[in-house]
Design a protein around this motif. Structure first.
Motif, PDB file in Angstrom:
ATOM      1  N   LEU A  27      76.517  13.078  85.677  1.00  0.00           N
ATOM      2  CA  LEU A  27      75.203  12.434  85.522  1.00  0.00           C
ATOM      3  C   LEU A  27      75.235  11.347  84.455  1.00  0.00           C
ATOM      4  CD1 LEU A  27      72.649  15.349  85.894  1.00  0.00           C
ATOM      5  CD2 LEU A  27      73.461  13.726  87.578  1.00  0.00           C
ATOM      6  N   LEU A  28      76.049  11.552  83.430  1.00  0.00           N
ATOM      7  CA  LEU A  28      76.196  10.484  82.427  1.00  0.00           C
ATOM      8  C   LEU A  28      76.816   9.250  83.082  1.00  0.00           C
ATOM      9  CD1 LEU A  28      77.423  12.317  79.204  1.00  0.00           C
ATOM     10  CD2 LEU A  28      75.230  11.153  79.552  1.00  0.00           C
ATOM     11  N   GLY A  29      77.796   9.475  83.987  1.00  0.00           N
ATOM     12  CA  GLY A  29      78.430   8.367  84.702  1.00  0.00           C
ATOM     13  C   GLY A  29      77.413   7.607  85.541  1.00  0.00           C
ATOM     14  N   LYS A  30      76.586   8.364  86.282  1.00  0.00           N
ATOM     15  CA  LYS A  30      75.565   7.727  87.121  1.00  0.00           C
ATOM     16  C   LYS A  30      74.489   7.071  86.237  1.00  0.00           C
ATOM     17  CE  LYS A  30      73.625   6.437  90.806  1.00  0.00           C
ATOM     18  NZ  LYS A  30      74.295   5.525  91.729  1.00  0.00           N
ATOM     19  N   SER A  55      79.303  16.149  70.935  1.00  0.00           N
ATOM     20  CA  SER A  55      78.617  14.845  70.948  1.00  0.00           C
ATOM     21  C   SER A  55      79.565  13.701  71.286  1.00  0.00           C
ATOM     22  CB  SER A  55      77.985  14.565  69.582  1.00  0.00           C
ATOM     23  OG  SER A  55      77.168  15.630  69.225  1.00  0.00           O
ATOM     24  N   LYS A  56      80.750  13.726  70.674  1.00  0.00           N
ATOM     25  CA  LYS A  56      81.691  12.611  70.870  1.00  0.00           C
ATOM     26  C   LYS A  56      82.106  12.508  72.349  1.00  0.00           C
ATOM     27  CE  LYS A  56      85.771  10.592  68.666  1.00  0.00           C
ATOM     28  NZ  LYS A  56      86.436  10.261  69.900  1.00  0.00           N
ATOM     29  N   LEU A  57      82.351  13.674  72.944  1.00  0.00           N
ATOM     30  CA  LEU A  57      82.726  13.716  74.362  1.00  0.00           C
ATOM     31  C   LEU A  57      81.664  13.012  75.213  1.00  0.00           C
ATOM     32  CD1 LEU A  57      84.633  15.413  76.523  1.00  0.00           C
ATOM     33  CD2 LEU A  57      82.552  16.759  76.747  1.00  0.00           C
ATOM     34  N   LEU A  58      80.410  13.259  74.892  1.00  0.00           N
ATOM     35  CA  LEU A  58      79.316  12.689  75.689  1.00  0.00           C
ATOM     36  C   LEU A  58      79.266  11.175  75.536  1.00  0.00           C
ATOM     37  CD1 LEU A  58      76.631  15.420  74.915  1.00  0.00           C
ATOM     38  CD2 LEU A  58      78.188  15.290  76.854  1.00  0.00           C
ATOM     39  N   VAL A  59      79.555  10.704  74.333  1.00  0.00           N
ATOM     40  CA  VAL A  59      79.604   9.252  74.096  1.00  0.00           C
ATOM     41  C   VAL A  59      80.763   8.668  74.906  1.00  0.00           C
ATOM     42  CG1 VAL A  59      80.074   7.489  72.356  1.00  0.00           C
ATOM     43  CG2 VAL A  59      78.500   9.366  71.836  1.00  0.00           C
ATOM     44  N   GLU A  60      81.896   9.371  74.866  1.00  0.00           N
ATOM     45  CA  GLU A  60      83.084   8.864  75.577  1.00  0.00           C
ATOM     46  C   GLU A  60      82.882   8.825  77.092  1.00  0.00           C
ATOM     47  OE1 GLU A  60      86.241  10.234  72.143  1.00  0.00           O
ATOM     48  OE2 GLU A  60      86.265  11.310  74.044  1.00  0.00           O
ATOM     49  N   TYR A  61      81.940   9.635  77.564  1.00  0.00           N
ATOM     50  CA  TYR A  61      81.643   9.633  79.000  1.00  0.00           C
ATOM     51  C   TYR A  61      80.392   8.812  79.335  1.00  0.00           C
ATOM     52  CZ  TYR A  61      85.304  12.719  80.698  1.00  0.00           C
ATOM     53  OH  TYR A  61      86.516  13.232  81.083  1.00  0.00           O
ATOM     54  N   GLY A  62      79.907   8.002  78.399  1.00  0.00           N
ATOM     55  CA  GLY A  62      78.865   7.044  78.784  1.00  0.00           C
ATOM     56  C   GLY A  62      77.562   7.060  78.014  1.00  0.00           C
ATOM     57  N   ARG A 164      72.666  17.030  92.826  1.00  0.00           N
ATOM     58  CA  ARG A 164      73.696  18.005  93.194  1.00  0.00           C
ATOM     59  C   ARG A 164      75.006  17.797  92.445  1.00  0.00           C
ATOM     60  NH1 ARG A 164      74.823  19.796  99.056  1.00  0.00           N
ATOM     61  NH2 ARG A 164      72.879  20.786  99.527  1.00  0.00           N
ATOM     62  N   PRO A 165      75.603  18.864  91.973  1.00  0.00           N
ATOM     63  CA  PRO A 165      76.929  18.723  91.366  1.00  0.00           C
ATOM     64  C   PRO A 165      77.911  18.185  92.398  1.00  0.00           C
ATOM     65  CG  PRO A 165      76.020  20.905  90.936  1.00  0.00           C
ATOM     66  CD  PRO A 165      75.106  20.247  91.933  1.00  0.00           C
ATOM     67  N   GLY A 166      78.808  17.328  91.954  1.00  0.00           N
ATOM     68  CA  GLY A 166      79.882  16.856  92.831  1.00  0.00           C
ATOM     69  C   GLY A 166      79.566  15.574  93.573  1.00  0.00           C
ATOM     70  N   VAL A 167      78.314  15.114  93.561  1.00  0.00           N
ATOM     71  CA  VAL A 167      78.039  13.899  94.345  1.00  0.00           C
ATOM     72  C   VAL A 167      78.163  12.620  93.520  1.00  0.00           C
ATOM     73  CG1 VAL A 167      76.604  15.028  96.084  1.00  0.00           C
ATOM     74  CG2 VAL A 167      75.509  14.003  94.130  1.00  0.00           C
ATOM     75  N   MET A 168      78.018  12.705  92.213  1.00  0.00           N
ATOM     76  CA  MET A 168      78.155  11.507  91.381  1.00  0.00           C
ATOM     77  C   MET A 168      79.553  11.516  90.740  1.00  0.00           C
ATOM     78  SD  MET A 168      75.343  10.103  91.867  1.00  0.00           S
ATOM     79  CE  MET A 168      73.736  10.512  92.516  1.00  0.00           C
ATOM     80  N   THR A 169      80.003  10.325  90.340  1.00  0.00           N
ATOM     81  CA  THR A 169      81.355  10.252  89.780  1.00  0.00           C
ATOM     82  C   THR A 169      81.288  10.077  88.269  1.00  0.00           C
ATOM     83  OG1 THR A 169      81.639   8.814  91.680  1.00  0.00           O
ATOM     84  CG2 THR A 169      83.596   9.260  90.402  1.00  0.00           C
ATOM     85  N   LYS A 170      82.146  10.819  87.572  1.00  0.00           N
ATOM     86  CA  LYS A 170      82.241  10.652  86.105  1.00  0.00           C
ATOM     87  C   LYS A 170      82.773   9.268  85.793  1.00  0.00           C
ATOM     88  CE  LYS A 170      84.517  14.803  85.470  1.00  0.00           C
ATOM     89  NZ  LYS A 170      85.518  15.618  84.857  1.00  0.00           N
ATOM     90  N   MET A 171      82.393   8.736  84.659  1.00  0.00           N
ATOM     91  CA  MET A 171      82.995   7.505  84.175  1.00  0.00           C
ATOM     92  C   MET A 171      84.396   7.845  83.667  1.00  0.00           C
ATOM     93  SD  MET A 171      81.023   5.438  81.230  1.00  0.00           S
ATOM     94  CE  MET A 171      82.293   5.246  80.003  1.00  0.00           C
ATOM     95  N   GLU A 172      85.298   6.911  83.710  1.00  0.00           N
ATOM     96  CA  GLU A 172      86.604   7.203  83.113  1.00  0.00           C
ATOM     97  C   GLU A 172      86.405   7.389  81.603  1.00  0.00           C
ATOM     98  OE1 GLU A 172      90.904   5.232  83.381  1.00  0.00           O
ATOM     99  OE2 GLU A 172      89.655   5.274  85.174  1.00  0.00           O
ATOM    100  N   ARG A 173      86.976   8.433  81.049  1.00  0.00           N
ATOM    101  CA  ARG A 173      86.745   8.718  79.629  1.00  0.00           C
ATOM    102  C   ARG A 173      87.287   7.582  78.760  1.00  0.00           C
ATOM    103  NH1 ARG A 173      88.108  14.440  76.661  1.00  0.00           N
ATOM    104  NH2 ARG A 173      87.163  13.906  74.666  1.00  0.00           N
ATOM    105  N   ASP A 174      86.457   7.092  77.855  1.00  0.00           N
ATOM    106  CA  ASP A 174      86.866   5.982  76.989  1.00  0.00           C
ATOM    107  C   ASP A 174      86.819   6.478  75.532  1.00  0.00           C
ATOM    108  OD1 ASP A 174      87.141   3.755  75.440  1.00  0.00           O
ATOM    109  OD2 ASP A 174      85.595   2.573  76.458  1.00  0.00           O
ATOM    110  N   HIS A 175      87.994   6.756  74.991  1.00  0.00           N
ATOM    111  CA  HIS A 175      88.066   7.337  73.644  1.00  0.00           C
ATOM    112  C   HIS A 175      87.561   6.363  72.578  1.00  0.00           C
ATOM    113  CE1 HIS A 175      90.124  10.998  74.853  1.00  0.00           C
ATOM    114  NE2 HIS A 175      90.759  10.246  75.726  1.00  0.00           N
TER     115      HIS A 175
END
Ligand code: FAD
Length: 331
Positions: A27-30, A55-62, A164-175
């Motif tokens: 959902l963060l990706g979307k 928190s950092k993980l969530l930032v890294e994912y968008g 729904r889980p699985g329908v949106m795509t995660k952003m590529e993790r950006d450290h």
């Protein structure tokens, strides 16, 4: 309050026993894509106890900002305290869009939050888009899955949906992504709706989630019986995968419902999906067409499943699968 005063996307970050769930990263990706289109920011509402470390993980994912809401009453999920926290998150951020995963928790929490905010909710969405006039287009199956309905919320804010889980795509993790992390002083009132959760008993049998599998060997009515599914388990073992099924196989009692793929089952996105004795009905395909590589085995060369398959084998599963398993064993 004018609806134009609402800005941004707020994502409810679901954690279970302190683990951030995949659907929230999706959902963060979307949310990121929608926010970029609208020129706004994405806020993640991270609710629980001792969860700041995520928190950092969530930032890294968008996420641009993480609202960390911690309290003793939020250690284990319960409807009332989490509703209070999410309502405070919305009132603090005034987002135009709020997203939840359509999980057992999201499906419980989102309706309470929407009722308390006197706004609408579109449940179980399978796609989200933005209209030319900046409204959220929320699409979900309707009338028992026979049509796809696109729903808008023109007069109320925030626009809320469970996805729904699985329908949106995660952003590529950006450290290297950076964002704001805010400890929000959440206040939980032990009102008449408050239920104290003392503990959760985990299931003794470890359930494996087909949405997490990278390889799925899926069986349909063409497998013929519960016993015949043994072949699919053998193949899945060779490939380090899991076994899933069509609704026809689930309805026949050959497989648990939590392994059903499709519109009324789960949406999966494995690297490899092997469809065995599955005809390829639209309701099944809706749940697996995003798999990276699809191999179908069906004795009917006209079966619809071959239209979505990258590789098709026309033949009897009882003959094809033992042969494939033997060949894999040789590698
Ligand atoms: P069938 O359609 O009966 O196909 C069996 C296939 O096996 C055939 O193609 C046949 O050629 C092949 N076959 C037979 N024997 C062999 C053999 N020995 N070797 C090789 N091939 C063989 N379905 C889902 O799967 N998931 C859902 O979530 C879902 N939701 C639905 C929601 C709604 C509202 C509705 C109306 C339907 C839904 N369905 C769902 C049902 C869907 O329409 C189909 O009925 C179902 O997917 C059919 O399952 P199947 O392909 O296993 O069976």
């Amino acid at each position: 309050m004018n609806i134009n005063d609402y800005k941004g996307v707020l994502v409810y970050v679901e954690q279970r026993f302190g683990e951030v769930q995949n659907v929230s990263l999706e959902l963060l990706g979307k949310g990121r894509k929608i926010a970029d289109e609208l020129g706004v920011h994405v806020v993640a509402a991270l609710i629980g106890k001792d969860i700041e470390k995520h928190s950092k993980l969530l930032v890294e994912y968008g996420a641009d900002k993480v609202l960390v809401m911690q309290d003793d009453n939020l250690e284990l999920y319960s409807t009332e305290p989490y509703t209070q926290a999410m309502v405070q998150a919305v009132n603090s951020e005034m987002p135009e869009i709020v997203l939840f995963g359509a999980t057992s928790i999201g499906r419980d929490l989102a309706p309470r939050v929407s009722a308390r905010l006197l706004t609408g909710l579109t449940a179980d969405c399978t796609s989200l888009d933005i209209s030319e006039d900046r409204m959220l287009l929320m699409t979900r199956p309707a009338f028992g899955g026979n049509i796809m309905a696109t729903i808008v919320s023109p007069d109320h804010r925030p626009q809320m949906s469970t996805v729904r889980p699985g329908v949106m795509t995660k952003m590529e993790r950006d450290h290297n992504r950076t964002g704001e992390i805010v400890n929000y002083p959440v206040k939980i009132e032990r009102n008449k709706n408050f239920i104290e959760v003392l503990s959760f008993e985990k299931e003794t049998e470890e359930k494996q989630d087909i949405q997490e599998a990278t390889v799925l060997v899926s069986g349909g009515r063409g497998i013929g019986s519960k016993d015949n599914f043994g072949l699919l388990y053998d193949l899945a073992d060779e490939l380090n995968g899991l076994v899933s099924a069509s609704r026809a196989a689930v309805d026949s009692g050959w497989m648990d419902h939590d392994r059903q793929v499709g519109q009324t089952g789960k949406t999966v996105r494995p690297n490899l999906y092997i469809a065995c004795g599955i005809s390829g009905a639209i309701q099944h395909v809706a749940g697996m067409e995003e798999a990276e590589l699809i191999i179908a085995v069906n004795k009917d060369k006209g079966a619809k499943i071959f239209e979505v398959a990258d590789l098709g084998i026309v033949g009897d599963v009882q003959k094809v699968l033992p042969f494939v398993i033997e060949e894999i064993k040789k590698i």
